[in-house]
Design a protein around this motif. Structure first.
Motif, PDB file in Angstrom:
ATOM      1  N   SER A   1      -0.145   6.877  -1.830  1.00  0.00           N
ATOM      2  CA  SER A   1       1.108   8.036  -0.907  1.00  0.00           C
ATOM      3  C   SER A   1      -0.711   7.924   0.858  1.00  0.00           C
ATOM      4  CB  SER A   1       0.866   9.330  -0.952  1.00  0.00           C
ATOM      5  OG  SER A   1       1.414  10.044  -0.168  1.00  0.00           O
ATOM      6  N   ALA A   2       0.588   7.880   2.230  1.00  0.00           N
ATOM      7  CA  ALA A   2      -0.760   8.581   3.321  1.00  0.00           C
ATOM      8  C   ALA A   2      -1.309   9.317   3.662  1.00  0.00           C
ATOM      9  CB  ALA A   2       0.396   7.673   4.097  1.00  0.00           C
ATOM     10  N   ASP A   3      -0.682  10.273   2.407  1.00  0.00           N
ATOM     11  CA  ASP A   3      -1.138  12.032   2.487  1.00  0.00           C
ATOM     12  C   ASP A   3      -2.189  11.725   2.004  1.00  0.00           C
ATOM     13  OD1 ASP A   3       1.481  12.625   3.932  1.00  0.00           O
ATOM     14  OD2 ASP A   3       2.576  13.409   2.619  1.00  0.00           O
TER      15      ASP A   3
ATOM     16  N   THR B   1     -13.897  10.430  -6.382  1.00  0.00           N
ATOM     17  CA  THR B   1     -13.104  10.468  -5.065  1.00  0.00           C
ATOM     18  C   THR B   1     -14.399  10.317  -4.294  1.00  0.00           C
ATOM     19  OG1 THR B   1     -14.147  13.310  -6.216  1.00  0.00           O
ATOM     20  CG2 THR B   1     -12.054  12.738  -6.158  1.00  0.00           C
ATOM     21  N   ASP B   2     -13.945  10.735  -2.722  1.00  0.00           N
ATOM     22  CA  ASP B   2     -15.104  10.726  -1.967  1.00  0.00           C
ATOM     23  C   ASP B   2     -15.745  12.905  -1.456  1.00  0.00           C
ATOM     24  OD1 ASP B   2     -13.747  11.988  -0.033  1.00  0.00           O
ATOM     25  OD2 ASP B   2     -13.297  10.816   1.596  1.00  0.00           O
TER      26      ASP B   2
ATOM     27  N   ALA C   1       0.910  -1.308  -0.201  1.00  0.00           N
ATOM     28  CA  ALA C   1       0.125   0.334  -0.042  1.00  0.00           C
ATOM     29  C   ALA C   1       0.708   1.198  -0.371  1.00  0.00           C
ATOM     30  CB  ALA C   1      -0.657  -0.161   1.181  1.00  0.00           C
ATOM     31  N   PRO C   2       2.263   1.385   0.287  1.00  0.00           N
ATOM     32  CA  PRO C   2       2.640   2.889   0.615  1.00  0.00           C
ATOM     33  C   PRO C   2       3.816   3.044  -1.150  1.00  0.00           C
ATOM     34  CG  PRO C   2       3.545   1.225   2.623  1.00  0.00           C
ATOM     35  CD  PRO C   2       2.302   0.263   1.509  1.00  0.00           C
ATOM     36  N   LEU C   3       3.746   1.565  -1.110  1.00  0.00           N
ATOM     37  CA  LEU C   3       3.866   2.130  -3.040  1.00  0.00           C
ATOM     38  C   LEU C   3       3.096   2.039  -3.428  1.00  0.00           C
ATOM     39  CD1 LEU C   3       6.620  -0.852  -2.908  1.00  0.00           C
ATOM     40  CD2 LEU C   3       7.107   1.496  -2.132  1.00  0.00           C
TER      41      LEU C   3
ATOM     42  N   LEU D   1      -9.299   5.443  -4.959  1.00  0.00           N
ATOM     43  CA  LEU D   1      -8.738   4.603  -5.110  1.00  0.00           C
ATOM     44  C   LEU D   1      -7.580   4.525  -4.090  1.00  0.00           C
ATOM     45  CD1 LEU D   1      -7.574   2.272  -7.293  1.00  0.00           C
ATOM     46  CD2 LEU D   1      -6.174   3.223  -7.675  1.00  0.00           C
ATOM     47  N   THR D   2      -7.239   5.370  -3.223  1.00  0.00           N
ATOM     48  CA  THR D   2      -6.087   5.650  -2.605  1.00  0.00           C
ATOM     49  C   THR D   2      -7.217   5.367  -0.954  1.00  0.00           C
ATOM     50  OG1 THR D   2      -4.739   7.881  -3.651  1.00  0.00           O
ATOM     51  CG2 THR D   2      -4.914   6.968  -1.060  1.00  0.00           C
TER      52      THR D   2
END
Length: 308
Positions: free
Chosen positions: A63-65, A88-89, A58-60, A96-97
């Motif tokens: 991005s966690a931001d 988007t939400d 997931a980090p790859l 997707l993130t």
């Protein structure tokens, strides 16, 4: 001086260990070969591996931001585009993130809840099946009493009392899903307890702990492993249900919290399918994958089911 030679006792002990490991490797190879014959099981394994890789990477992948509301760069419920593949939400974050990072929480809670459920169910099942006196009867009645309690009201009450956190949700699911495992292990224990080798062990002076740990537990472990995959599917579905009802961890993103947010903002009525459809499909795919694996493992580990 001649080098010290290994004593016959040590040599025999070493060879017995080697023989034991060789038999285990052969048994594993036979089991894997039998499992590969099940197309549905291999499909489920492929789906599960894909989701596990997404969760680990997931980090790859994202991005966690992108999980932070203050760092959102999109509009409110934007439809899929080149910038946001799944839209988007309501806060402008990429769906997707959220989907990628939500896989971590859903799988983690499902696996943790399964471990708790398997430990409790296996322990109570072994003890209630082995002991025939008042202790075994009491554990059996307790299991039956716990089994008839409706899952959802009990889970809601426990989640409300314990609080909304990741571990508490896993604990709630674990302590409400163990009775079926306990009954399954109890039936296996009752069957194994009457076998000749266990009677021989009792005649030779083996204690209760030795009989349970060295003879009964190894024989019920294949059934525990097969039941584990089915319990993971139920645990992930339960986590989604509780999160959808607003009882999940509010600081973590999971597929269940995504569905809850989609329902809260009215994504269904506004036609924002990209917000509620992807997490719902992911839940269905993961549950189906573990179910297919569990069914295949049941046939591999239980010869009576082969060929049906």
């Amino acid at each position: 001086m001649t080098a010290p030679t290994e004593s016959p006792v040590e040599a025999g002990r070493l060879s017995s260990r080697q023989l034991s490991w060789q038999r285990r490797r052969q048994a594993f190879a036979r089991g894997w070969a039998e499992f590969r014959r099940h197309r549905s099981g291999m499909v489920g394994l492929g789906i599960m591996v894909a989701f596990v890789l997404v969760a680990l990477c997931a980090p790859l992948l994202a991005s966690a931001d992108g999980l932070s509301v203050t760092k959102a760069t999109g509009g409110v419920l934007e439809s899929p585009s080149k910038e946001f593949w799944l839209g988007t939400d309501e806060s402008g974050r990429s769906v997707l993130t959220l989907l990628i990072w939500g896989s971590r929480i859903s799988l983690l809670v499902g696996l943790l809840a399964t471990v708790i459920s398997m430990v409790i169910g296996t322990l109570i099942g072994l003890l209630s099946g082995y002991f025939t006196g008042w202790a075994g009867s009491l554990l059996y009645r307790f299991t039956e009493w716990f089994l008839v309690i409706p899952f959802l009201p009990l889970a809601i009450i426990l989640a409300t009392v314990l609080g909304r956190s990741l571990f508490n949700i896993a604990l709630v699911i674990g302590i409400t899903t163990w009775p079926s495992t306990a009954l399954l292990i109890r039936s296996q224990t009752l069957s194994i307890k009457e076998r000749p080798y266990l009677e021989r062990a009792r005649v030779l002076g083996a204690g209760r702990a030795h009989q349970i740990g060295r003879h009964i537990l190894p024989n019920v472990m294949p059934m525990v492993f097969a039941n584990t995959t089915l319990t993971v599917a139920a645990a992930i579905l339960s986590e989604t249900t509780l999160s959808f009802l607003g009882l999940g961890d509010p600081t973590r993103v999971s597929w269940g919290t995504m569905l809850d947010s989609a329902y809260t903002v009215g994504a269904i009525t506004t036609g924002s399918w990209w917000f509620f459809l992807p997490p719902g499909l992911c839940v269905v795919a993961v549950v189906l994958a573990f179910t297919l694996i569990g069914r295949a493992l049941e046939e591999v580990l239980d010869p009576r089911l082969r060929g049906r």
